[in-house]
Structure formats: C-alpha cells, structure tokens
Design an enzyme around this catalytic site. Structure first.
Site, short mmCIF file in Angstrom:
data_model
loop_
_atom_site.label_atom_id
_atom_site.label_comp_id
_atom_site.label_asym_id
_atom_site.label_seq_id
_atom_site.Cartn_x
_atom_site.Cartn_y
_atom_site.Cartn_z
N ARG A 21 58.02 -7.56 65.93
CA ARG A 21 57.84 -8.40 67.11
C ARG A 21 58.34 -9.83 66.91
O ARG A 21 58.88 -10.45 67.83
CB ARG A 21 56.36 -8.41 67.49
CG ARG A 21 55.95 -9.43 68.54
CD ARG A 21 54.44 -9.45 68.72
NE ARG A 21 53.75 -9.73 67.46
CZ ARG A 21 53.56 -10.94 66.96
NH1 ARG A 21 54.04 -12.01 67.59
NH2 ARG A 21 52.91 -11.13 65.82
N CYS A 146 44.25 -7.82 64.60
CA CYS A 146 44.88 -7.08 63.50
C CYS A 146 43.82 -6.29 62.75
O CYS A 146 43.99 -5.10 62.50
CB CYS A 146 45.61 -8.04 62.57
SG CYS A 146 46.98 -8.90 63.34
N ARG A 166 44.94 -2.53 61.72
CA ARG A 166 46.12 -1.87 62.27
C ARG A 166 47.41 -2.47 61.74
O ARG A 166 48.43 -1.79 61.60
CB ARG A 166 46.12 -1.96 63.80
CG ARG A 166 46.28 -3.38 64.31
CD ARG A 166 46.55 -3.48 65.81
NE ARG A 166 46.72 -4.88 66.18
CZ ARG A 166 47.88 -5.54 66.15
NH1 ARG A 166 48.99 -4.93 65.76
NH2 ARG A 166 47.93 -6.81 66.51
N GLY A 168 48.81 -5.44 58.80
CA GLY A 168 48.44 -6.31 57.69
C GLY A 168 49.63 -7.07 57.13
O GLY A 168 50.54 -6.47 56.55
N ASN A 177 41.71 -11.53 54.72
CA ASN A 177 40.90 -10.46 55.29
C ASN A 177 39.99 -9.83 54.25
O ASN A 177 38.82 -9.52 54.53
CB ASN A 177 41.80 -9.39 55.91
CG ASN A 177 42.76 -9.92 56.95
OD1 ASN A 177 43.95 -9.56 56.94
ND2 ASN A 177 42.30 -10.78 57.83
N HIS A 207 52.61 -4.55 55.70
CA HIS A 207 53.98 -5.05 55.61
C HIS A 207 54.10 -6.38 54.87
O HIS A 207 53.17 -7.18 54.85
CB HIS A 207 54.60 -5.19 57.00
CG HIS A 207 53.76 -6.00 57.95
ND1 HIS A 207 52.80 -5.43 58.77
CD2 HIS A 207 53.72 -7.34 58.22
CE1 HIS A 207 52.22 -6.37 59.49
NE2 HIS A 207 52.75 -7.54 59.17
N ILE A 208 55.26 -6.57 54.29
CA ILE A 208 55.65 -7.86 53.72
C ILE A 208 56.82 -8.37 54.55
O ILE A 208 57.82 -7.66 54.73
CB ILE A 208 56.08 -7.72 52.25
CG1 ILE A 208 54.95 -7.12 51.40
CG2 ILE A 208 56.49 -9.08 51.68
CD1 ILE A 208 55.37 -6.79 49.97
#
Length: 264
Positions: A21, A146, A166, A168, A177, A207-208
């Site tokens: 996104r 998230c 959902r 990260g 978190n 994801h990174i």
C-alpha cells in the site's frame, strides 16, 4: 531475544518480494509464530534500544479508550503523529474498539472490562477475546488495526495471551507490539490474581520494508543480551488505575538504536 532475530532471518532468507500500500515494497512471509515465557524476563529487544516510554504510554492510552494523540504528545510520544488529522484525531481506532465497541441498538461494549470480569469469574472460558477489527468502521480509521485480535487463556494459575496480528512491520512495529502485549498480559494477570504465563505472537503478513533491509542485516550481527525484568507496582488492583510511574524496567542493557524510516 533470539525468537525475534530468527524471524528477521527467516523473512530475509525465505520471504517473497511484494508490492504494498505504501509503495515502498516489502519482503514477507505469511504465517509465523513466536512464544515468550514471561517468567524468563521481559521480552524487549536487546539488539537495539527501544523507547519503552512510548510503549507504556501508548498502552495506557489504548486502555483509556482514547483516540486523540493529545495525551501521547503531552508525554513526548510521536508514533501516531503521521496518521492523525489536523485536530489530532485518528477515528475509531484501538482504544475506541477496546472500550466502546458500538452495538446495533446504539449502546457500547467495554471489551476490556468484560475480559477482566470474565477472567475472574470464569477463567476456564474459551471466550476471553478482544477484537479491534470492526469491519463496519475500518474505513473511518486513520489506520486499520494491525494487531487486531487477542485471546487470554488460564491454566495452573497462569495467564497467557495470544495475539493475532494481520500485518507486522517486523523492523519497526513488531518489537513494540511484543513488549506492549507482554506488558498487558502482566497487568491483567496482576489485577486478576494470576501469574503471567506466555505471550504467543502470531503474525499474518510478516514483512520487512525494502528500505529496512540494511538495518535488519545490521541487527542480525548483534548478540542478544539477558532479558531485563519488568517491575509493576503491586498495589494496583484495577487495570484502569495504572499510571506510567507504576512500571520500572530493571537490568535493561541494549545495543544502540538503529534508525529507519516509517512507511505511511
């Protein structure tokens, strides 16, 4: 925390490169789980310094049911600044859903108060769940949740928590978190007369961001240090009465902070 470094390494080595996104690009895996035994220390990163003040104030802000960043700014916390409107509002985000989930008849459900009462009166229930994902209001939120659902579980006098996240952001968001939900578990355990058990962190899209690859590789060269201890004021027996001064992290030794840009 070896568990976190294992996640970083796993995503770098086996993840899929994808668009996202924000237009930044990520490398990600779908479905990953970490477990932290809270009796072994407080799970805060030691391979880079974290701003614990921000983590604690954000959690207290959630528990207040607040959705305006004024409280955060007053305490020097800027992690939500990029998403707030000109009045500091974020829409019906975490605090609103946790404390004032709207019902069809115009009422509201305080999910956190319901959770605490349920743990006290029916600890064996499988319904100790709080959801921040409200499909009817997602489009009104500055940022859809998230970390969107968590469940508590009681066994042998110990309270454990499992979070489903959902989405990260592994380098910037996930360390916050982990510490936040570990602390929440300890707080809820204290006010329900239980010991803190495990924090289980389940990630969906882990994801990174592409512009965090260098920083992630640097962090992987560092060796984890012993975990610190989180001391909580034992006099506090009501979840909504906690203040920042009720928490003290002792024995925290960490490597230097690693700067990375936030994808908005």
């Amino acid at each position: 925390m070896r568990q976190y470094l294992d996640l970083l390494e796993h995503v770098i080595e086996t993840g899929t490169d994808r668009g996202d996104r924000t237009g930044t690009g990520t490398r990600s895996v779908f479905g990953y789980q970490m477990r932290f035994d809270l009796s072994q220390g407080f799970p805060v990163l030691t391979t880079k310094k974290l701003h614990l003040r921000s983590i604690i104030h954000e959690l207290l802000w959630f528990l207040k049911g607040d959705t305006n960043i004024a409280y955060l700014k007053e305490h020097g916390v800027r992690i939500w600044d990029e998403w707030a409107d000109e009045n500091g509002d974020l829409g019906p985000v975490y605090g609103y859903q946790w404390r004032s989930w709207p019902t069809p008849d115009g009422g509201h459900i305080d999910q956190i108060a319901t959770l605490v009462e349920g743990l006290k009166t029916n600890p064996n229930s499988r319904r100790h769940i709080v959801s921040a994902w409200n499909p009817a209001l997602v489009d009104d939120m500055a940022l859809p949740p998230c970390h969107c659902l968590f469940q508590f579980y009681v066994a042998d006098g110990k309270l454990s928590c499992q979070l489903y996240q959902r989405s990260g952001d592994i380098f910037l968001g996930v360390p916050f978190n982990i510490a936040s939900y570990a602390l929440l578990t300890m707080m809820v355990a204290q006010v329900t007369g239980l010991e803190a058990g495990d924090f289980v962190h389940t990630l969906g899209d882990a994801h990174i961001y592409r512009n965090h690859f260098e920083q992630a590789q640097l962090q992987l060269t560092r060796t984890p240090k012993p975990l610190p201890r989180m001391e909580i004021n034992p006099a506090v027996k009501d979840l909504f009465s906690f203040r920042f001064e009720d928490f003290e992290l002792t024995g925290y030794e960490a490597d230097s902070h690693i700067k990375a840009p936030v994808a908005v």
